[in-house]
Write an enzyme that holds these catalytic residues in place. Sequence first.
Site, PDB file in Angstrom:
ATOM      1  N   LYS A 186       0.863  -1.192   0.000  1.00 32.05           N
ATOM      2  CA  LYS A 186       0.000   0.000   0.000  1.00 32.05           C
ATOM      3  C   LYS A 186       0.893   1.234   0.000  1.00 32.05           C
ATOM      4  CE  LYS A 186      -3.454   2.938   1.581  1.00 32.05           C
ATOM      5  NZ  LYS A 186      -4.064   2.956   2.905  1.00 32.05           N
ATOM      6  N   ASP A 319     -13.180   1.308   3.396  1.00 27.38           N
ATOM      7  CA  ASP A 319     -12.402   2.001   4.439  1.00 27.38           C
ATOM      8  C   ASP A 319     -13.024   1.812   5.825  1.00 27.38           C
ATOM      9  OD1 ASP A 319     -10.094   3.229   5.287  1.00 27.38           O
ATOM     10  OD2 ASP A 319     -10.552   5.200   4.431  1.00 27.38           O
TER      11      ASP A 319
END
Length: 408
Positions: A186, A319
């Site tokens: 990420k 998220d």
Amino acid sequence: AQTAAAVTYLSADRLIDVENGRVIESPLVTIDGNRIVSVLPDATPPEGAIRLQGATLLPGLMDMHVHLTGSADQHGYRRLARTAVRSAITGVKNARTSLDAGFTTMRNLGAQGYADVALRDAINDGDVPGPRLFVSGPAIGITGGHCDNNLLTHEFDAKGGGVADGPWGVRAKVRENLKFGADLIKLCATGGVMSKGTEPGAQQLALEEMQAAVAEARNRGVIVAAHAHGTEGIKAAIRAGVNSVEHASFLDSEAIRLAKKHGTVLSMDIYVTEYILSEGEKAGILPESLEKERRVGSRQRESFREAVDAGVKMVFGSDAAVYPHGENPRQFSRMVEFGMTPLQALQAATINAAELLGQQENLGSIREGKLADIVAVPGNPLEDIGVMEKVQFVMKDGTVYKNDAVTF
Ligand code: ARG
């Protein structure tokens, strides 16, 4: 949880074949151990079959952007009081909650202290129930960037675990994350909403830094996800070759064209804005973050519609952690409200996600030969996408973890 019997038969009113966009009426799914061995239409269920009345069978849901080791009551300065070890234990609870909501696979994009690696391994070892996890370890980003810890003054010497600068620094951090068990990488390509002192519209990692990360990841056979709100950061991430752009708030027509050309997948968390703006203040979210959300949320929803209309590949990414785990399915109805058909929203959370992970042989649809990750909802989600918030049956790897359906 019941352990997987040798053969399990599962029947319901209908099954959604997400690969072909078809509905199979009165399906009978036969599962041997943890694999699907057959899917038959218009079948009479045999003796001992699990029969889910009024229900629709779907592939196990896949959320491509969560933080299981974080929780919605740990925003802003409250985070400083929580160790990585403590967050791993929170992750145990959140993993169960997510599985009960229908998510049998999740991509965890950022955790301190490799708490995500520990959680994944505990789930795989059978110590605790949870989704199949694909984890990144600490998110990689610049000094003072979205993925650094900017809450304290320099005397405290606080620094995010994934901070790296320069192409070689970033390469070294990719190597370190893989050494300690990450499945994927990420990156933080721009500033963000929840971080202190960063601007969502501003690019952070430079093109050269992201190219270095992508080259290193390719060498090692892992995928790269890039957090990016701002237009220039989105374009740089796509040009560098990342596999997915997270948030993708400020898209323009060139960014959309680039995403299509490079086959970049977008993972847009369009529900979370509602939670931040209604509950965020109580939850300890910084005032500056609330102000940034007011600029980002509505624009992101417009971008979502444009990307859907243009036919960009999309996955479901929520998220969750910014808002409570288990409420992930609320995003399905927003994805439909902002431009997707119900089938497209289901594909984003199943087959498209499986392809992004390179797991299309095993996951993403209910088909002979794939792993038995199957959920059921009451009613038909193609007619009422709201039923996605009522998952009543969850099977992962051939084992039933939840069954609240009417059976007969
Ligand atoms: N983790 C993201 C960030 O801090 C959350 C963004 C939420 N807002 C939104 N509209 N998607 O930037």
